[in-house]
Design a protein around this motif. Structure first.
Motif, PDB file in Angstrom:
ATOM      1  N   ASP A  64       0.818  -1.221   0.000  1.00 46.44           N
ATOM      2  CA  ASP A  64       0.000   0.000   0.000  1.00 46.44           C
ATOM      3  C   ASP A  64       0.849   1.268   0.000  1.00 46.44           C
ATOM      4  OD1 ASP A  64      -2.722  -1.205   0.343  1.00 46.44           O
ATOM      5  OD2 ASP A  64      -1.767  -1.996   2.155  1.00 46.44           O
ATOM      6  N   ALA A  65       2.033   1.213   0.623  1.00 45.54           N
ATOM      7  CA  ALA A  65       2.874   2.407   0.720  1.00 45.54           C
ATOM      8  C   ALA A  65       4.341   2.009   0.762  1.00 45.54           C
ATOM      9  CB  ALA A  65       2.517   3.207   1.967  1.00 45.54           C
ATOM     10  N   LYS A  83       8.258   2.159  -8.823  1.00 43.32           N
ATOM     11  CA  LYS A  83       7.768   3.056  -9.882  1.00 43.32           C
ATOM     12  C   LYS A  83       7.142   2.254 -11.018  1.00 43.32           C
ATOM     13  CE  LYS A  83      11.022   6.913  -9.222  1.00 43.32           C
ATOM     14  NZ  LYS A  83      12.192   7.621  -9.817  1.00 43.32           N
ATOM     15  N   LYS A  88       2.349   3.726  -4.577  1.00 41.97           N
ATOM     16  CA  LYS A  88       2.431   5.044  -3.956  1.00 41.97           C
ATOM     17  C   LYS A  88       3.727   5.127  -3.159  1.00 41.97           C
ATOM     18  CE  LYS A  88       1.320   9.116  -2.499  1.00 41.97           C
ATOM     19  NZ  LYS A  88       1.533  10.275  -3.393  1.00 41.97           N
ATOM     20  N   TYR A  90       6.130   7.400  -0.734  1.00 46.84           N
ATOM     21  CA  TYR A  90       6.123   8.528   0.193  1.00 46.84           C
ATOM     22  C   TYR A  90       7.539   8.827   0.678  1.00 46.84           C
ATOM     23  CZ  TYR A  90       1.069   7.623   0.880  1.00 46.84           C
ATOM     24  OH  TYR A  90      -0.285   7.421   0.714  1.00 46.84           O
ATOM     25  N   GLU A  98       0.389  12.251   6.130  1.00 47.91           N
ATOM     26  CA  GLU A  98      -0.776  11.412   5.850  1.00 47.91           C
ATOM     27  C   GLU A  98      -1.353  10.822   7.131  1.00 47.91           C
ATOM     28  OE1 GLU A  98      -2.617  10.615   3.058  1.00 47.91           O
ATOM     29  OE2 GLU A  98      -1.548  12.347   2.268  1.00 47.91           O
TER      30      GLU A  98
END
Length: 445
Positions: A64-65, A83, A88, A90, A98
Motif C-alpha cells: 500500500d505504501a 515506480k 504510492k 512517500y 498522511e
C-alpha cells in the motif's frame, strides 16, 4: 496496511517502522547497512531485514505504501520496481503528514534548539499523562520509540527539519507538515551542500511560515533578528506569540528560573536552554498546560540525548557531550558551558564532521566559536575529506577561521587519542562536541 521501507535502518526511518508495526501495520524493509541501536530495535520487533542489500523482488503489487529514506539513491533498484508497479511512494515527512492530516499538527522548527524544545514539550505532556502522537529526533527518557502514531489522539507534535525530504523529493521536510501550531527557534545558515547561499536557506523558513494553516499560531524567538524578519514579512494570517530568554540565576552550580511563582530549580543549564524552555512553555500553553503545571514537570527534564548530556565516567570526571555540528550550536554550547563552570579549567573538543563544517567557505561561520575555553581542541579527519572528495584543509586555516591562535588542531585520530590520554579527566571539566565519535574515542574512561 502493508508498508515497505527503502533504507529502513536510518535513525528516523527505523523509529517510524517500529511505530507502524506497533499500530498493527505489516512492515517490511531493506537497507545496505544497519547499525546499532537501529539493528537491535528492529530485530526485537521482528522487522530486521534477513540480509543486507536491495531486493526488487520484495516490491510487490499488494504493497500500500513505499516509504523512501534519504540514505537511498535515485537509482535504487527497489525504487525502480516500485515506480514500475505504480505504487504510492512517500517520503518520510509526507507519510507522517498522511498519518496526521486529521489531527492538530504542532511543528517545532529552527536551525538550532528544535530537538530540545520538542523533547521538553513531550516530557511535560508525558509527565501530566497527556496523550499525543509525536516524532522527535533524539532518544528521550521514559520513551521507548521516538515516533508514536495512533488513531484517536487529537494532536501530533513534530520536530520540523529543513533538510531534504527524499532523493526524489527535494523539498524541505517541514514544508510537508502544514502546521496548525508552529514554533521557530532561530535561523543560522546550515546544510551548505544543499542551500548554497544564506538566502536560499532562509527561503525555506519563509516557505515554512507561509505553510501555517489559516488562523494558526506561530511561537517565535524574538531575540533572533532573522526570525523576526521572516515573521514580519509573512503575508498569511496567523497569531504571533514572541518569546525571549527568561530571568535566571545560578546558585551553587544549579540553574534557578525566576518566575511569578517563585524560583524553579532546573536540571539543565545554559541560556540557550532557558530560551528553548520559554518556547516550549508557550507551545504547552496552546495545548492546555498551565504555567504552574509546566514548571512542575520541567524541573525533572534532564535534556535530550547528546544535548549537553552528562557522561558517566569510571573516574567520576565531569564530561558533557553535545551534538553540536554547526557554528550556532557550538557557540551556544560553549557559552553555556563557560557560564556554568566559571571557576573550573574548561576543555572543549570539537569534531568537524559534516559536509558544511569541512567546507572552507562555511568555516567563516566558526569565528570565535571556541572563545572562553581554557583549552580548545578541533579535530577533523583527513580520511573523511578524501571520502567526501573534498580538498585538504590545513590546521593553519582552521585557526584563522576560528580566530583563535591558541587552538590545538588534530587531523588524525591517533594523535588526538594520544593527547586525550595525557589528560587527567578528574581535573577540569570537558565539553565534547560532535555528530561523530572523535575517531572512536571512548568518553566513559
Amino acid at each position: 496496511m502493508k508498508t515497505h521501507f527503502i533504507a529502513i535502518g536510518g535513525s528516523a526511518m527505523h523509529n517510524l517502522a517500529i511505530a507502524l508495526k506497533d499500530k498493527g501495520y505489516v512492515v517490511t524493509g531493506s537497507d545496505d547497512a544497519i547499525f546499532e541501536p537501529s539493528k537491535s530495535r528492529l530485530e526485537k520487533k521482528g522487522i530486521l531485514p534477513g540480509e543486507m542489500g536491495w531486493f526488487p523482488e520484495k516490491i510487490t503489487s499488494d504493497i500500500d505504501a513505499v516509504i523512501l529514506g534519504m540514505h537511498a539513491h535515485q537509482d535504487n533498484p527497489e525504487l525502480a520496481k516500485a515506480k514500475e508497479l505504480g505504487l504510492k511512494i512517500y517520503s518520510y515527512p509526507e507519510f507522517l503528514y498522511e498519518q496526521s492530516k486529521d489531527k492538530t499538527r504542532v511543528v517545532i522548527a529552527g536551525s538550532h534548539g528544535k530537538t530540545t524544545i520538542t523533547s521538553m514539550i513531550l516530557h511535560v505532556l508525558n509527565f501530566h499523562q497527556k496523550e499525543v502522537d509525536f516524532m522527535v529526533g533524539a532518544q528521550l527518557e521514559g520513551f521507548d520509540c521516538m515516533v508514536k502514531l495512533s488513531e484517536d489522539n487529537d494532536f501530533m507534535v513534530l520536530e520540523g527539519d529543513e533538510y531534504l525530504s527524499s532523493p526524489i523529493d527535494l523539498r524541505s521536510k517541514f514544508l510537508l507538515y502544514q502546521p496548525n501550531i508552529a514554533l521557530l527557534s532561530g535561523i543560522a545558515w546550515d546544510h551548505i551542500n544543499v542551500f548554497k547561499t544564506f538566502d536560499d536557506y532562509v527561503e525555506q523558513f519563509r516557505k515554512f511560515v507561509a505553510s501555517i494553516t489559516a488562523g494558526g499560531v506561530l511561537v517565535y524567538n524574538e531575540e533572533d533578528a532573522e526570525v523576526v524578519k521572516v515573521v514580519e514579512s509573512a503575508e498569511n494570517y496567523f497569531r504571533k506569540i514572541p518569546y525571549k530568554t527568561p530571568e535566571y540565576e545560578i546558585v551553587n552550580g544549579k540553574v534557578h528560573l525566576k518566575t511569578e511563582m517563585g524560583d524553579v530549580p532546573l536540571s539543565v543549564f545554559g541560556a540557550h536552554n532557558l530560551l528553548n524552555l520559554e518556547g516550549a512553555r508557550h507551545i504547552c500553553h496552546t495545548l492546555g498546560i498551565m504555567d504552574e503545571d509546566f514548571y512542575e514537570a520541567i524541573m525533572s527534564f534532564k535534556g535530550a540525548s547528546k544535548r549537553l548530556e552528562k557522561v558517566e565516567r569510571k573516574d567520576n570526571g565531569t564530561l558533557y557531550k553535545d551534538f553540536a555540528h554547526a557554528p550556532s550550536k557550538v557557540k551556544a554550547a560553549v557559552k553555556a558551558f563557560c557560564e556554568q563552570f566559571k571557576n573550573e579549567k574548561k576543555y572543549g573538543f570539537l569534531e568537524l564532521h559534516t559536509y558544511s563544517s569541512l567546507n572552507p567557505v562555511f568555516l567563516e561561520q566558526y569565528d570565535h566559536a571556541m572563545d572562553g575555553l581554557d583549552e580548545a581542541i578541533v579535530f577533523y579527519s583527513e580520511d573523511a575529506l578524501k571520502i567526501k572528495r573534498m580538498e585538504p584543509i590545513s590546521p593553519e586555516l582552521i585557526k584563522e577561521k576560528f580566530k583563535n591562535e591558541n587552538l590545538k588542531v588534530f587531523i588524525n585520530a591517533e594523535e588526538l587519542h594520544a593527547y586525550w590520554n595525557t589528560l587527567d579527566k578528574t581535573e577540569g571539566v570537558y565539553l565534547m562536541m560532535s555528530s561523530g565519535n572523535f575517531g572512536g574515542l571512548d568518553l566513559t574512561k
